[in-house]
Design a protein around this motif. Structure first.
Motif, mmCIF file in Angstrom:
data_model
loop_
_atom_site.group_PDB
_atom_site.id
_atom_site.type_symbol
_atom_site.label_atom_id
_atom_site.label_comp_id
_atom_site.label_asym_id
_atom_site.label_seq_id
_atom_site.Cartn_x
_atom_site.Cartn_y
_atom_site.Cartn_z
ATOM 1 N N SER A 65 0.835 -1.206 0.000
ATOM 2 C CA SER A 65 0.000 0.000 0.000
ATOM 3 C C SER A 65 0.868 1.254 0.000
ATOM 4 O O SER A 65 2.047 1.232 0.382
ATOM 5 N N ASP A 66 0.235 2.360 -0.401
ATOM 6 C CA ASP A 66 0.941 3.639 -0.355
ATOM 7 C C ASP A 66 1.352 3.967 1.076
ATOM 8 O O ASP A 66 2.420 4.543 1.305
ATOM 9 N N ASP A 70 5.078 4.798 2.157
ATOM 10 C CA ASP A 70 5.366 6.100 2.754
ATOM 11 C C ASP A 70 5.995 5.946 4.128
ATOM 12 O O ASP A 70 6.856 6.751 4.528
ATOM 13 N N ARG A 83 11.267 9.249 -2.688
ATOM 14 C CA ARG A 83 9.977 8.638 -2.343
ATOM 15 C C ARG A 83 9.203 8.270 -3.610
ATOM 16 O O ARG A 83 8.654 7.166 -3.729
ATOM 17 N N HIS A 87 8.076 4.434 -4.949
ATOM 18 C CA HIS A 87 6.740 4.059 -5.414
ATOM 19 C C HIS A 87 6.798 3.505 -6.833
ATOM 20 O O HIS A 87 6.111 2.527 -7.158
ATOM 21 N N ARG A 91 5.736 -0.355 -7.727
ATOM 22 C CA ARG A 91 4.491 -0.530 -8.471
ATOM 23 C C ARG A 91 4.696 -1.242 -9.801
ATOM 24 O O ARG A 91 3.803 -1.893 -10.314
#
Length: 294
Positions: A65-66, A70, A83, A87, A91
């Motif tokens: 998950s984000d 994070d 960052r 991601h 992904r």
């Protein structure tokens, strides 16, 4: 490029640069087996299990998950750019390599580059190939290369190859090391966005083999986009120039960017750029004959 090892290598490099005391962890002496944070320390601070973080680092958690990403970024004290890179790596699922057609420049873009006139301007493809340039960009950056070289698929000048493998380009930049670092940081970010493009693996492999300096910078895992910078040049014809370089994304052209160089009006660099324009206009030029995309 397969994102799974890229993700793990990136995370390990960011763990290695942090000391436990940097983030408030208490250590009780004794020799640590790994530099920086241990996996279990990072997992605890990020609020995930050690097993989950290990799978993430091994590229086995494509649905992270984000919030988790994070949290990991926060513990590792990643910059906003790093960052976003994390991601992107987490992904992107590995896909079969696809055949990539040679990049072409739309006719409208080509006309725009010519319209810059005495302002150096060029179009850079997704892997750093120079797809077209006006006579001033050619005279500024690579007068020793044929003006029509961008029109010859397979022989196009490439920004990274010029920076690391071309002695003329090395002499051109007063702070070559800064330019080299910026080139690698931008290339790594772009490669992460296009994991199914085999040209990145070919380019990185070739540069790693032939340039120890590139290999060292690539292994550092640093990322930063090239958006704007001021560069000092030592041009063989007109001497020293200080130029502002802006890179603009061509939104509808699959990673292509326009690069433009300007000097402060009234400055010695502006005078030198005008002299270069006079020299470039006096030199015979063979216009490249390339198929333009409408």
């Amino acid at each position: 490029m397969d994102q799974r090892p890229e993700l793990g290598t990136f995370l390990r490099s960011r763990r290695a640069r942090l000391r436990p005391e940097d983030i408030g962890l208490v250590t009780y002496g004794g020799r640590r087996r790994v530099p920086g944070l241990r996996r279990e320390e990072l997992a605890q601070l990020a609020g995930v299990s050690v097993g989950y973080y290990t799978r993430l680092e091994q590229g086995q958690s494509p649905n992270a998950s984000d919030a988790v990403l994070d949290a990991v970024a926060r513990v590792l004290r990643l910059t906003d750019t790093e960052r976003a890179h994390l991601h992107s790596l987490a992904r992107k699922k590995p896909r079969a390599r696809r055949r990539v057609r040679p990049e072409q420049v739309r006719q409208g873009v080509r006309l725009m580059i010519d319209a810059f006139g005495d302002v150096p301007a060029l179009v850079i493809g997704r892997t750093g190939d120079i797809l077209c340039w006006n006579r001033m960009a050619h005279a500024l950056l690579a007068g020793h290369v044929g003006f029509d070289a961008p029109g010859r698929t397979g022989e196009r000048p490439n920004v990274a190859r010029l920076v690391f493998l071309d002695p003329h380009t090395r002499e051109l930049y007063a702070d070559w090391r800064q330019k080299a670092r910026a080139t690698v940081e931008d290339l790594r970010m772009t490669a992460a966005r296009h994991p199914d493009d085999p040209r990145f693996a070919e380019l990185v492999g070739d540069l790693t083999l032939h340039s120890p300096e590139f290999a060292t910078l690539w292994a550092a895992q640093d990322v930063r986009p090239c958006l704007r910078q001021t560069r000092e040049f030592r041009h063989p014809l007109v001497g020293s120039l200080t130029l502002a370089n802006e890179l603009l994304d061509l939104t509808y052209d699959d990673g292509q960017r326009v690069s433009v160089f300007n000097a402060e009006p009234g400055s010695p660099s502006h005078t030198a750029l005008r002299l270069l324009a006079d020299l470039a206009s006096a030199a015979p030029v063979t216009r490249p004959e390339t198929a333009a995309v409408d």
